[in-house]
Design a protein around this motif. Structure first.
Motif, PDB file in Angstrom:
ATOM      1  N   UNK A  75      -3.068  -7.651 -10.800  1.00 23.19           N
ATOM      2  CA  UNK A  75      -2.421  -6.790 -10.398  1.00 23.19           C
ATOM      3  C   UNK A  75      -2.014  -6.251 -12.389  1.00 23.19           C
ATOM      4  N   UNK A  76      -2.562  -4.900 -11.771  1.00 22.67           N
ATOM      5  CA  UNK A  76      -2.285  -3.275 -12.832  1.00 22.67           C
ATOM      6  C   UNK A  76      -0.417  -2.673 -12.701  1.00 22.67           C
ATOM      7  N   UNK A  77       0.407  -2.120 -13.618  1.00 24.40           N
ATOM      8  CA  UNK A  77       1.377  -1.505 -13.595  1.00 24.40           C
ATOM      9  C   UNK A  77       0.533   0.170 -12.477  1.00 24.40           C
ATOM     10  N   UNK A  78       0.995   0.527 -12.455  1.00 25.93           N
ATOM     11  CA  UNK A  78       2.515   0.795 -11.673  1.00 25.93           C
ATOM     12  C   UNK A  78       2.974   0.352  -9.978  1.00 25.93           C
ATOM     13  N   UNK A  79       1.692  -0.842 -10.014  1.00 26.54           N
ATOM     14  CA  UNK A  79       1.443  -1.685  -8.308  1.00 26.54           C
ATOM     15  C   UNK A  79       2.655  -1.798  -7.738  1.00 26.54           C
ATOM     16  N   UNK A  80       2.709  -1.689  -6.396  1.00 21.22           N
ATOM     17  CA  UNK A  80       3.619  -2.169  -5.390  1.00 21.22           C
ATOM     18  C   UNK A  80       3.838  -3.167  -5.089  1.00 21.22           C
ATOM     19  N   UNK A 113       0.651  -1.205   0.086  1.00 14.84           N
ATOM     20  CA  UNK A 113      -0.350  -0.087   0.084  1.00 14.84           C
ATOM     21  C   UNK A 113       0.872   1.380  -0.050  1.00 14.84           C
ATOM     22  N   UNK A 114       0.183   2.407  -0.475  1.00 12.08           N
ATOM     23  CA  UNK A 114       1.432   3.743  -0.073  1.00 12.08           C
ATOM     24  C   UNK A 114       1.428   3.912   0.907  1.00 12.08           C
ATOM     25  N   UNK A 115       0.689   3.652   1.668  1.00 12.47           N
ATOM     26  CA  UNK A 115       1.936   3.698   3.686  1.00 12.47           C
ATOM     27  C   UNK A 115       3.190   2.353   3.292  1.00 12.47           C
ATOM     28  N   UNK A 116       3.206   1.806   2.735  1.00 15.86           N
ATOM     29  CA  UNK A 116       4.123   0.645   3.114  1.00 15.86           C
ATOM     30  C   UNK A 116       3.911  -0.298   3.758  1.00 15.86           C
ATOM     31  N   UNK A 117       2.700  -0.852   3.874  1.00 13.69           N
ATOM     32  CA  UNK A 117       1.549  -1.842   4.928  1.00 13.69           C
ATOM     33  C   UNK A 117       1.712  -3.103   4.152  1.00 13.69           C
TER      34      UNK A 117
END
Length: 147
Positions: free
Chosen positions: A53-58, A24-28
């Motif tokens: 899963x799509x780009x640019x997902x981490x 997630x954006x918060x790093x979790x």
């Protein structure tokens, strides 16, 4: 269509099951989902999954086929489909030199064990790359001349 190879790392084709998590954006880490590799390199991997899963997902992925097991983080750079499953290409983010070296060792060891990338280079032949058959197998010069 690409006219120039843009890959910087050698890759090995193979199916290894693994566990991935969206980041997630918060790093979790999000809920785990399973994936199966199509190919792996020291710079990234191509995998199939039932999860969209799509780009640019981490993504964080556990590579338990490498000894010792590695957890890598990366970014999805390409998404599509393959045989009814979702396909995504993940580029690893900022690996340290030791991790890159371990992955490269794994790739070269597996490539050798699987007999991949073993096309013979004929001395004096500038068209050695044409000796690869359309089925992926090698052709001998005699077979090439007969064709």
């Amino acid at each position: 269509m690409r006219t120039r190879q843009q890959r910087h790392h050698f890759r090995v084709a193979g199916e290894w099951r693994g566990i991935c998590h969206r980041i997630a954006n918060d790093g979790l880490l999000g809920d785990p989902f399973t994936a199966c590799t199509v190919d792996v390199s020291a710079g990234g991997m191509l995998m199939t999954t039932d999860e969209l899963v799509y780009r640019p997902v981490k993504i964080a992925a556990l590579l338990d086929m490498v000894e010792p097991k590695l957890v890598v983080r990366g970014t999805v750079v390409r998404a599509g489909g393959l045989n009814g499953r979702h396909l995504c290409a993940m580029r690893f983010d900022s690996l340290d030199a030791a991790t890159t070296f371990k992955l490269a060792q794994f790739v070269f060891r597996e490539t050798k064990q699987r007999g991949q990338a073993t096309a013979p280079v004929m001395s004096g032949r500038t068209d050695w790359w044409r000796l690869r058959g359309s089925d992926g197998g090698d052709q001998s010069p005699a077979d090439q001349d007969a064709a």
